[in-house]
Write a protein that holds these residues in place. Structure first.
Motif, short mmCIF file in Angstrom:
data_model
loop_
_atom_site.label_atom_id
_atom_site.label_comp_id
_atom_site.label_asym_id
_atom_site.label_seq_id
_atom_site.Cartn_x
_atom_site.Cartn_y
_atom_site.Cartn_z
N ALA A 14 -6.88 4.16 10.79
CA ALA A 14 -6.43 4.21 12.18
C ALA A 14 -4.94 3.94 12.27
CB ALA A 14 -7.20 3.17 13.01
N SER A 15 -4.40 3.15 11.35
CA SER A 15 -2.96 2.96 11.22
C SER A 15 -2.64 2.72 9.76
CB SER A 15 -2.47 1.77 12.08
OG SER A 15 -2.95 0.55 11.56
N LEU A 16 -1.41 3.04 9.37
CA LEU A 16 -0.99 2.90 7.98
C LEU A 16 0.45 2.41 7.97
CD1 LEU A 16 -1.41 3.28 4.95
CD2 LEU A 16 -0.87 5.71 5.22
N ASP A 17 0.65 1.19 7.48
CA ASP A 17 1.97 0.58 7.40
C ASP A 17 2.33 0.35 5.94
OD1 ASP A 17 1.91 0.40 10.18
OD2 ASP A 17 1.15 -1.65 10.16
N VAL A 18 3.63 0.38 5.63
CA VAL A 18 4.12 0.07 4.29
C VAL A 18 5.01 -1.15 4.38
CG1 VAL A 18 5.43 0.90 2.30
CG2 VAL A 18 4.03 2.50 3.59
N ALA A 19 4.74 -2.15 3.54
CA ALA A 19 5.54 -3.37 3.53
C ALA A 19 7.00 -3.04 3.24
CB ALA A 19 5.00 -4.35 2.50
N ARG A 20 7.90 -3.84 3.78
CA ARG A 20 9.34 -3.57 3.64
C ARG A 20 9.81 -3.73 2.21
NH1 ARG A 20 11.64 -8.36 2.79
NH2 ARG A 20 10.60 -10.24 3.58
N ALA A 21 9.06 -4.45 1.37
CA ALA A 21 9.39 -4.64 -0.04
C ALA A 21 8.09 -4.80 -0.82
CB ALA A 21 10.28 -5.88 -0.22
N PRO A 22 8.09 -4.45 -2.11
CA PRO A 22 6.85 -4.54 -2.90
C PRO A 22 6.60 -5.94 -3.43
CG PRO A 22 8.58 -3.58 -4.24
CD PRO A 22 9.18 -3.82 -2.88
N ASP A 23 6.44 -6.91 -2.51
CA ASP A 23 6.19 -8.27 -2.96
C ASP A 23 5.25 -8.97 -1.99
OD1 ASP A 23 7.75 -9.38 -0.78
OD2 ASP A 23 9.56 -9.04 -1.95
N GLY A 24 4.77 -10.15 -2.40
CA GLY A 24 3.76 -10.86 -1.63
C GLY A 24 4.24 -11.29 -0.26
N LEU A 25 5.49 -11.77 -0.16
CA LEU A 25 6.01 -12.23 1.12
C LEU A 25 6.04 -11.09 2.14
CD1 LEU A 25 7.30 -14.34 2.95
CD2 LEU A 25 9.52 -13.78 1.91
N ALA A 26 6.51 -9.92 1.71
CA ALA A 26 6.56 -8.78 2.62
C ALA A 26 5.16 -8.34 3.02
CB ALA A 26 7.32 -7.62 1.96
N MET A 27 4.19 -8.46 2.11
CA MET A 27 2.81 -8.11 2.46
C MET A 27 2.25 -9.08 3.50
SD MET A 27 1.60 -5.31 1.16
CE MET A 27 -0.19 -5.48 1.08
N VAL A 28 2.54 -10.37 3.34
CA VAL A 28 2.10 -11.34 4.34
C VAL A 28 2.69 -10.99 5.71
CG1 VAL A 28 2.30 -13.75 5.09
CG2 VAL A 28 1.68 -13.22 2.73
N GLU A 29 3.99 -10.72 5.74
CA GLU A 29 4.65 -10.38 7.00
C GLU A 29 4.04 -9.13 7.63
OE1 GLU A 29 8.70 -9.94 5.90
OE2 GLU A 29 9.12 -12.09 5.86
N ALA A 30 3.78 -8.11 6.81
CA ALA A 30 3.23 -6.86 7.33
C ALA A 30 1.82 -7.05 7.85
CB ALA A 30 3.27 -5.78 6.25
N VAL A 31 1.02 -7.85 7.15
CA VAL A 31 -0.36 -8.11 7.61
C VAL A 31 -0.33 -8.87 8.94
CG1 VAL A 31 -2.42 -9.48 7.12
CG2 VAL A 31 -1.51 -7.93 5.40
N LEU A 32 0.53 -9.86 9.06
CA LEU A 32 0.61 -10.61 10.31
C LEU A 32 1.12 -9.73 11.44
CD1 LEU A 32 1.85 -14.15 9.25
CD2 LEU A 32 -0.45 -13.18 9.26
N ASP A 33 2.03 -8.82 11.15
CA ASP A 33 2.44 -7.83 12.15
C ASP A 33 1.25 -7.03 12.65
OD1 ASP A 33 5.10 -8.13 12.76
OD2 ASP A 33 5.82 -6.65 11.32
N ARG A 34 0.41 -6.64 11.69
CA ARG A 34 -0.74 -5.80 12.05
C ARG A 34 -1.77 -6.58 12.85
NH1 ARG A 34 -1.43 -0.94 13.56
NH2 ARG A 34 -2.61 -2.04 15.12
N LEU A 35 -1.90 -7.87 12.58
CA LEU A 35 -2.85 -8.72 13.28
C LEU A 35 -2.32 -9.23 14.62
CD1 LEU A 35 -4.20 -10.95 10.35
CD2 LEU A 35 -5.57 -9.36 11.72
#
Length: 248
Positions: A212-233
């Protein structure tokens, strides 16, 4: 940060159990409270019995699984060129002289080609790997080889995850590798999937999921993934605060 979850959304974590629990803990620490989540690893790591034909002068470790296998194989007290802080931490804890050489294979290649370590250098990798690390180092004049030390076996969703996939409640699905994204394609989903990909390559592999949506983290690391997941939530509407690039 002060967040509230999008009504009904749950986090579906598909990394191996320990890695999923660490990621959930990092998300909840940044979120400031519990996040509804399911853990259902999409693959299992199985060691491969190997025979070393020579004693390597240094190692290349592109995952914490490779680092764990190096320790199990008794390959201690030698330089280990590592991708990412977690891999380096596992290697260091096992008695290796870990060198954190960037967040991904491209960073590692650049660092090693600049430093030009003496060989033989051995890349301990999984059965499914990307980047052609050893071949590219050989092309650059380094004495590098590779050895498959573990395999990544596909796993079906847990019963709880299967029920969630068959329901209508939205699921936020972080994906950290093209392999995981490809395996997730076998998990047919009725639930709306909001995919957060660690890199453009992961996003390409995840596209057949029909998210339904597809986002790519701003950088290939854990911190950026956390930020992107929280954005999505984030509620009342998912808004990008620099944590991800919206694909759809």
């Amino acid at each position: 940060m002060d967040h509230r979850a999008e009504p009904g959304a749950r986090l579906l974590l598909t990394r191996p159990e320990a890695a999923s629990r660490r990621f959930l803990a990092a998300c909840e620490a940044a979120w400031g409270g519990p996040i509804p989540a399911l853990v259902s690893p999409v693959l299992a790591i199985r060691p491969v019995e190997v025979v070393l034909r020579e004693d390597p002068a240094a190692l290349i470790l592109t995952s914490e699984n490779g680092a764990a296998r190096a320790v199990e194989m008794g390959l201690r007290d030698r330089p280990a060129w590592c991708v990412g802080p977690r891999t380096a931490a596992v290697a260091r804890a096992g008695g290796l002289r870990a060198i954190e050489a960037g967040p991904n294979a491209e960073g590692l290649l650049a660092a090693m080609l600049a430093a030009r370590p003496a060989g033989p250098i051995l890349h301990l990798r999984g059965q499914h790997a990307r980047g052609d690390v050893a071949a590219r180092l050989r092309a650059g004049g380094l004495e590098a080889r590779e050895l498959v030390a573990y395999r990544q076996e596909a796993r079906p969703p847990t019963p709880e995850a299967r029920r969630a996939l068959d329901a209508d409640r939205p699921l936020v699905l972080p994906l950290f590798s093209p392999r995981s994204a490809t395996l997730a394609q076998g998990w047919a989903s009725r639930a709306p999937l909001h995919v957060v990909a660690m890199s453009p390559a992961v996003a390409v592999a995840a596209a057949p999921l029909g998210p339904a949506s597809l986002d790519v983290a701003r950088a290939p690391d854990g911190l950026a993934m956390v930020e992107a997941v929280l954005d999505r939530l984030a509620w009342p509407s998912p808004g990008l605060r620099g944590g991800a690039e919206r694909i759809r």
